[in-house]
Design a protein around this motif. Sequence first.
Motif, PDB file in Angstrom:
ATOM      1  N   ILE A  65       0.820  -1.214   0.000  1.00 13.74           N
ATOM      2  CA  ILE A  65       0.000   0.000   0.000  1.00 13.74           C
ATOM      3  C   ILE A  65       0.852   1.261   0.000  1.00 13.74           C
ATOM      4  CG2 ILE A  65      -1.823   1.246   1.214  1.00 13.74           C
ATOM      5  CD1 ILE A  65      -2.480  -1.475   2.568  1.00 13.74           C
ATOM      6  N   ASP A  66       1.959   1.231   0.751  1.00 15.20           N
ATOM      7  CA  ASP A  66       2.801   2.424   0.877  1.00 15.20           C
ATOM      8  C   ASP A  66       3.977   2.418  -0.086  1.00 15.20           C
ATOM      9  OD1 ASP A  66       1.207   3.388   3.025  1.00 15.20           O
ATOM     10  OD2 ASP A  66       2.234   1.998   4.373  1.00 15.20           O
ATOM     11  N   GLU A 118      -4.181   8.264  -0.062  1.00 18.18           N
ATOM     12  CA  GLU A 118      -4.897   7.648   1.058  1.00 18.18           C
ATOM     13  C   GLU A 118      -6.323   7.298   0.654  1.00 18.18           C
ATOM     14  OE1 GLU A 118      -5.122   6.252   5.056  1.00 18.18           O
ATOM     15  OE2 GLU A 118      -3.411   6.983   3.912  1.00 18.18           O
ATOM     16  N   SER A 146      -0.413 -10.620   6.038  1.00 11.38           N
ATOM     17  CA  SER A 146       0.063  -9.280   5.667  1.00 11.38           C
ATOM     18  C   SER A 146       1.543  -9.071   5.938  1.00 11.38           C
ATOM     19  CB  SER A 146      -0.741  -8.203   6.403  1.00 11.38           C
ATOM     20  OG  SER A 146      -0.563  -8.329   7.801  1.00 11.38           O
ATOM     21  N   SER A 191      -4.705   2.688  11.825  1.00 12.64           N
ATOM     22  CA  SER A 191      -5.068   4.097  11.632  1.00 12.64           C
ATOM     23  C   SER A 191      -6.416   4.199  10.917  1.00 12.64           C
ATOM     24  CB  SER A 191      -3.981   4.823  10.827  1.00 12.64           C
ATOM     25  OG  SER A 191      -3.735   4.154   9.604  1.00 12.64           O
ATOM     26  N   THR A 206     -12.748   3.997   6.159  1.00 11.46           N
ATOM     27  CA  THR A 206     -12.495   2.579   6.433  1.00 11.46           C
ATOM     28  C   THR A 206     -13.482   2.038   7.469  1.00 11.46           C
ATOM     29  OG1 THR A 206     -10.797   3.065   8.127  1.00 11.46           O
ATOM     30  CG2 THR A 206     -10.054   2.760   5.843  1.00 11.46           C
ATOM     31  N   GLN A 264      -3.572  -6.518   4.285  1.00 11.64           N
ATOM     32  CA  GLN A 264      -2.840  -5.275   4.570  1.00 11.64           C
ATOM     33  C   GLN A 264      -3.795  -4.114   4.818  1.00 11.64           C
ATOM     34  OE1 GLN A 264       0.603  -4.230   2.019  1.00 11.64           O
ATOM     35  NE2 GLN A 264       0.234  -6.181   1.033  1.00 11.64           N
ATOM     36  N   LEU A 265      -4.851  -4.049   4.030  1.00  9.95           N
ATOM     37  CA  LEU A 265      -5.817  -2.961   4.176  1.00  9.95           C
ATOM     38  C   LEU A 265      -6.569  -3.055   5.497  1.00  9.95           C
ATOM     39  CD1 LEU A 265      -7.074  -2.934   0.486  1.00  9.95           C
ATOM     40  CD2 LEU A 265      -5.948  -1.026   1.638  1.00  9.95           C
ATOM     41  N   LYS A 272      -4.148  -1.974   8.103  1.00 14.35           N
ATOM     42  CA  LYS A 272      -4.012  -0.515   8.039  1.00 14.35           C
ATOM     43  C   LYS A 272      -5.190   0.165   8.734  1.00 14.35           C
ATOM     44  CE  LYS A 272      -3.362   3.236   4.660  1.00 14.35           C
ATOM     45  NZ  LYS A 272      -2.050   3.709   5.135  1.00 14.35           N
ATOM     46  N   HIS A 273      -6.394  -0.377   8.532  1.00 11.02           N
ATOM     47  CA  HIS A 273      -7.572   0.180   9.196  1.00 11.02           C
ATOM     48  C   HIS A 273      -7.452   0.061  10.713  1.00 11.02           C
ATOM     49  CE1 HIS A 273     -11.649   0.748  10.616  1.00 11.02           C
ATOM     50  NE2 HIS A 273     -11.603  -0.462  11.147  1.00 11.02           N
TER      51      HIS A 273
END
Length: 226
Positions: free
Chosen positions: A30-31, A57, A180, A128, A133, A120-121, A124-125
């Motif tokens: 993602i990053d 984002e 992840s 943060s 999300t 991963q998503l 990530k949620h």
Amino acid sequence: MSARRNTSNEGATKQKIIDAALVLFAEYGIDGVPVRALTSHAGVNVAAIHYHFGGMEAVAEAVFSELSARINKTRTSKLEDILARAKAKRKKPDVADIVLVFVEPYLDENATTEGQLLAQLILKHRLSPSPMTEQVIKQHFDPMAKQFVAALHAAVPSVPLSQMYWRYMLLVSAVVLSVSNRSASNRLERLSGGEADGSDLNALRNALIEFVIGGIRAPHHAVPAP
């Protein structure tokens, strides 16, 4: 007519960006995708990213929404098939069948890239969360979660429903953290002296499924308060 055509073109451009982001996020993380790489892959300019999303984002959140809707619709449908077959045979649904359907999008050999991206998503949620999300989780994950908890409880009715919610959340955490992990270091191989290899996806799949099924089926014992 012109306004309708412009709306259609804008929708097509937005979808091109989402499709390109899905491919790149799955490959690089993602990053790990610069804006320029995304615009090049999607065939759009930087202004289009800012116009439709405002930034990377929001692109990631849009990918999260689309991927979640598609994957969860598929596994909910498969879960309903399992329950229907069990009902027709007048038997309890099998825990292994339910767990396999849940884990499949993350570890199936034909879907490992999208499955890893979804994990991963979700991670990530958790780390943060944003209003977007949170909405994705409520819309695409909460209804599915309740269906899976109910199915697991039907499979193991000796475990209280309240406890099965805990076991479901632990199942999700185990899957998400395992899938992840994109670290280049192979700590598992180091710890095991080469007996286990963290890069072996088939071994990961088998170990994770065995672990989760064991946890779901485990007898419930009330733990005394400390």
